[in-house]
Scaffold this motif. Structure first.
Motif, PDB file in Angstrom:
ATOM      1  N   THR A 144      36.437 -12.777  -0.789  1.00 19.07           N
ATOM      2  CA  THR A 144      37.867 -12.397  -0.431  1.00 19.07           C
ATOM      3  C   THR A 144      37.581 -10.979   0.425  1.00 19.07           C
ATOM      4  O   THR A 144      37.110 -10.098   0.265  1.00 19.07           O
ATOM      5  CB  THR A 144      38.443 -11.793  -1.702  1.00 19.07           C
ATOM      6  OG1 THR A 144      38.425 -13.026  -2.704  1.00 19.07           O
ATOM      7  CG2 THR A 144      39.791 -11.479  -1.446  1.00 19.07           C
ATOM      8  N   ARG A 192      44.528 -10.397  -1.180  1.00 21.42           N
ATOM      9  CA  ARG A 192      44.725 -11.124  -2.673  1.00 21.42           C
ATOM     10  C   ARG A 192      44.260 -12.585  -2.391  1.00 21.42           C
ATOM     11  O   ARG A 192      44.884 -13.079  -1.376  1.00 21.42           O
ATOM     12  CB  ARG A 192      45.859 -10.586  -3.269  1.00 21.42           C
ATOM     13  CG  ARG A 192      46.102  -9.292  -3.214  1.00 21.42           C
ATOM     14  CD  ARG A 192      47.582  -9.097  -3.777  1.00 21.42           C
ATOM     15  NE  ARG A 192      47.967  -7.671  -3.376  1.00 21.42           N
ATOM     16  CZ  ARG A 192      48.330  -7.001  -4.577  1.00 21.42           C
ATOM     17  NH1 ARG A 192      48.397  -7.464  -5.794  1.00 21.42           N
ATOM     18  NH2 ARG A 192      48.589  -5.388  -4.375  1.00 21.42           N
ATOM     19  N   TYR A 214      41.841  -9.663  -6.409  1.00 16.35           N
ATOM     20  CA  TYR A 214      42.447  -8.646  -5.367  1.00 16.35           C
ATOM     21  C   TYR A 214      41.262  -7.649  -5.133  1.00 16.35           C
ATOM     22  O   TYR A 214      40.569  -6.877  -5.914  1.00 16.35           O
ATOM     23  CB  TYR A 214      43.602  -7.549  -6.168  1.00 16.35           C
ATOM     24  CG  TYR A 214      44.117  -6.674  -5.365  1.00 16.35           C
ATOM     25  CD1 TYR A 214      44.065  -6.491  -3.824  1.00 16.35           C
ATOM     26  CD2 TYR A 214      44.781  -5.579  -5.959  1.00 16.35           C
ATOM     27  CE1 TYR A 214      44.673  -5.356  -3.395  1.00 16.35           C
ATOM     28  CE2 TYR A 214      45.199  -4.568  -5.445  1.00 16.35           C
ATOM     29  CZ  TYR A 214      45.168  -4.196  -3.952  1.00 16.35           C
ATOM     30  OH  TYR A 214      45.696  -3.285  -3.275  1.00 16.35           O
ATOM     31  N   PHE A 241      48.886 -10.832 -10.146  1.00 15.25           N
ATOM     32  CA  PHE A 241      48.342  -9.473  -9.238  1.00 15.25           C
ATOM     33  C   PHE A 241      48.964  -8.204  -9.796  1.00 15.25           C
ATOM     34  O   PHE A 241      48.205  -7.369  -9.236  1.00 15.25           O
ATOM     35  CB  PHE A 241      49.046 -10.366  -7.940  1.00 15.25           C
ATOM     36  CG  PHE A 241      48.024 -11.277  -7.261  1.00 15.25           C
ATOM     37  CD1 PHE A 241      46.598 -10.959  -6.889  1.00 15.25           C
ATOM     38  CD2 PHE A 241      48.578 -12.512  -6.914  1.00 15.25           C
ATOM     39  CE1 PHE A 241      45.908 -11.944  -6.474  1.00 15.25           C
ATOM     40  CE2 PHE A 241      47.690 -13.342  -6.692  1.00 15.25           C
ATOM     41  CZ  PHE A 241      46.504 -13.082  -6.094  1.00 15.25           C
ATOM     42  N   HIS A 269      42.256 -15.122  -9.738  1.00 19.85           N
ATOM     43  CA  HIS A 269      43.136 -14.365  -9.104  1.00 19.85           C
ATOM     44  C   HIS A 269      42.439 -13.093  -8.825  1.00 19.85           C
ATOM     45  O   HIS A 269      41.774 -12.333  -9.494  1.00 19.85           O
ATOM     46  CB  HIS A 269      44.377 -14.025  -9.726  1.00 19.85           C
ATOM     47  CG  HIS A 269      45.076 -15.114 -10.146  1.00 19.85           C
ATOM     48  ND1 HIS A 269      46.018 -15.977  -9.434  1.00 19.85           N
ATOM     49  CD2 HIS A 269      45.439 -15.712 -11.436  1.00 19.85           C
ATOM     50  CE1 HIS A 269      46.352 -17.064 -10.111  1.00 19.85           C
ATOM     51  NE2 HIS A 269      46.244 -16.947 -11.378  1.00 19.85           N
ATOM     52  N   SER A 300      37.112  -4.200  -6.550  1.00 22.81           N
ATOM     53  CA  SER A 300      37.838  -5.636  -6.632  1.00 22.81           C
ATOM     54  C   SER A 300      37.993  -6.039  -7.944  1.00 22.81           C
ATOM     55  O   SER A 300      37.166  -5.430  -8.933  1.00 22.81           O
ATOM     56  CB  SER A 300      36.805  -6.751  -6.252  1.00 22.81           C
ATOM     57  OG  SER A 300      36.602  -6.779  -4.731  1.00 22.81           O
ATOM     58  N   THR A 354      46.570  -5.008 -10.118  1.00 22.21           N
ATOM     59  CA  THR A 354      46.672  -3.696  -9.389  1.00 22.21           C
ATOM     60  C   THR A 354      46.612  -2.678 -10.639  1.00 22.21           C
ATOM     61  O   THR A 354      45.888  -1.634 -10.583  1.00 22.21           O
ATOM     62  CB  THR A 354      48.220  -3.923  -8.947  1.00 22.21           C
ATOM     63  OG1 THR A 354      48.093  -4.641  -8.001  1.00 22.21           O
ATOM     64  CG2 THR A 354      48.339  -2.409  -8.195  1.00 22.21           C
ATOM     65  N   ARG A 387      40.580  -4.463  -3.165  1.00 21.25           N
ATOM     66  CA  ARG A 387      41.215  -3.333  -2.841  1.00 21.25           C
ATOM     67  C   ARG A 387      40.592  -2.984  -1.430  1.00 21.25           C
ATOM     68  O   ARG A 387      40.968  -2.361  -0.440  1.00 21.25           O
ATOM     69  CB  ARG A 387      41.564  -2.335  -3.844  1.00 21.25           C
ATOM     70  CG  ARG A 387      42.233  -1.363  -3.288  1.00 21.25           C
ATOM     71  CD  ARG A 387      42.393  -0.424  -4.322  1.00 21.25           C
ATOM     72  NE  ARG A 387      43.691  -0.636  -5.175  1.00 21.25           N
ATOM     73  CZ  ARG A 387      44.012  -0.202  -6.270  1.00 21.25           C
ATOM     74  NH1 ARG A 387      43.519   0.998  -6.890  1.00 21.25           N
ATOM     75  NH2 ARG A 387      45.112  -0.517  -7.006  1.00 21.25           N
TER      76      ARG A 387
END
Length: 200
Positions: free
Chosen positions: A53, A58, A71, A95, A69, A80, A99, A73
């Motif tokens: 990723t 995301r 993310y 999501f 899922h 991550s 966060t 960052r």
């Protein structure tokens, strides 16, 4: 069945392998003999999707009955987070939770401890894993929508309870002297229009 199986926090450099910093799994739906293999798969799946990723992005990746899922960052921390759920778990709450996990991890675990993941203590992941099995807990918008749906049900029940036994709104409209002929016609036309769209 909506289910979260795993939440992981990883350090994901822009090139090279990621490092698992903290994770929590709920493998209670698997048999004793499957738990070890499933746990290894969750870790492998988390690391693989986090590494693939791009930083600052995301994405959701499906594999068989699971959805990861992710993310990533990025930034100077190169953190991550990955949540592995069943396919029914909604995307927005997933999501939102990612966060929150990254924000809490960054604020509670000093960056100098990231070099030795075995010494990292972040028990909040287990708490999140159990608390957010219900996606409405992770997403305030979903929670408000659920409350609105409940209110709507109460309102439908209320109009029915206001009417006396055997009385129908149609007969009340016909008998009302306070409604103009135009309002009565509007009510009947609207009722006809809406009745064609009722799904039984």
């Amino acid at each position: 069945m909506v289910k979260i199986f795993s939440i992981s926090v990883l350090q994901t450099p822009s090139s090279g392998a990621s490092t698992l910093l903290a994770n929590a799994n709920d493998l209670s739906s698997f048999s004793f003999y499957q738990k070890g293999s499933v746990g290894e798969f969750m870790t492998f799946f988390s690391k693989t999707v986090a590494e693939r990723t791009p930083q600052g992005q995301r994405q959701s990746v499906q594999e068989n009955n699971y959805t990861a899922h992710v993310y990533n960052r990025g930034g100077t921390e190169q953190l991550s987070a990955v949540i592995i759920t069943d396919q029914e778990y909604p995307v927005r709450p997933a999501f939102s939770l990612l966060t929150k996990v990254l924000d809490d991890f960054k604020s509670q675990v000093p960056q100098d401890k990231w070099d030795n993941p075995a010494n990292i203590s972040f028990p909040e992941l287990a708490t999140y894993l159990s608390r957010y099995q219900d996606p409405r807990q992770a997403d305030t918008i979903m929670r408000v929508q659920a409350e609105l749906d409940e209110t709507k049900i109460v309102l439908h029940k209320t109009i029915e309870s206001v009417l006396q036994r055997g009385e129908k709104l149609d007969t009340l409209v016909d008998r009302s002297n306070h409604l103009s002929a135009q309002s009565k016609m509007f009510y009947k036309t609207a009722k006809k229009q809406n009745s064609c769209c009722v799904i039984m």
